[in-house]
Write an enzyme that holds these catalytic residues in place. Sequence first.
Site, short mmCIF file in Angstrom:
data_model
loop_
_atom_site.label_atom_id
_atom_site.label_comp_id
_atom_site.label_asym_id
_atom_site.label_seq_id
_atom_site.Cartn_x
_atom_site.Cartn_y
_atom_site.Cartn_z
N HIS A 117 -63.38 -21.34 -48.24
CA HIS A 117 -64.46 -21.18 -49.21
C HIS A 117 -65.78 -21.05 -48.47
O HIS A 117 -66.04 -21.76 -47.51
CB HIS A 117 -64.51 -22.38 -50.17
CG HIS A 117 -63.39 -22.38 -51.14
ND1 HIS A 117 -63.48 -21.80 -52.37
CD2 HIS A 117 -62.12 -22.85 -51.05
CE1 HIS A 117 -62.33 -21.92 -53.00
NE2 HIS A 117 -61.49 -22.56 -52.22
N THR A 131 -56.51 -25.15 -34.90
CA THR A 131 -57.78 -24.47 -35.19
C THR A 131 -58.00 -23.25 -34.31
O THR A 131 -58.89 -22.46 -34.58
CB THR A 131 -58.95 -25.44 -35.00
OG1 THR A 131 -58.97 -25.88 -33.64
CG2 THR A 131 -58.85 -26.64 -35.93
N LYS A 132 -57.20 -23.13 -33.22
CA LYS A 132 -57.37 -22.03 -32.26
C LYS A 132 -56.01 -21.44 -31.93
O LYS A 132 -54.98 -22.06 -32.14
CB LYS A 132 -58.02 -22.56 -30.97
CG LYS A 132 -59.43 -23.03 -31.19
CD LYS A 132 -60.06 -23.50 -29.89
CE LYS A 132 -61.48 -23.94 -30.21
NZ LYS A 132 -62.04 -24.81 -29.24
N LYS A 146 -47.79 -29.46 -23.49
CA LYS A 146 -46.79 -29.11 -22.48
C LYS A 146 -46.60 -27.61 -22.46
O LYS A 146 -46.63 -26.96 -23.52
CB LYS A 146 -45.48 -29.82 -22.83
CG LYS A 146 -44.35 -29.59 -21.87
CD LYS A 146 -43.13 -30.40 -22.31
CE LYS A 146 -42.02 -30.24 -21.29
NZ LYS A 146 -40.85 -31.04 -21.66
#
Length: 189
Positions: free
Chosen positions: A110, A162-163, A180
Amino acid sequence: MLKRFLDYLIMNQRDARPRWYIRLIAPLYQKRGRGSKIYCSVRMDTPPYRKFSLGRRSVVESFCCINNAVGNVIIGDHTRIGIHCTVIGPVTIGSHVNLAQGITVTALNHNFAETDKRIDEQGVSTKQVTISDDVWIGANAVILPGVTIGRHVVVAAGAVVTKDVPDNTVVGGVPAKVIKTLTPNPKSL
């Protein structure tokens, strides 16, 4: 004006889902591969003006929500979307992917930057999410807009991704970080 009227006929604006008569004909425009299954309790918010595709022998388990109202949802072959998952497009999920229970994969956000307007007046934005082949995502993980997850990746339970995630890794945490790197077994080479 015509687009707005057609959208009104197709989507219930209050409920943010296709109207009942559109849901009745959904099997006619949804692409489902041979041997695939969508359990009857799944909420399929898939209007006909976006693409929904479920690959061969793939399963969407009970109490999931699949939403392609703002972007296509493409799911590959031999993939399992576990109980109570939410997938909001535009999302592409590869083949041989396993999503455990309670996972959110969303390409939607949003808008909220304009402080003189309510958030619900500012609309939404989307960024494509891509989950490559051979991925396992643990329970209650969250995959956020714009993320690409590489091949042969494990996302730990409860992680917030988030990445982008590189191939052959295990990630976990909030926000998710590489825990790992997975190396090929020399016997299999």
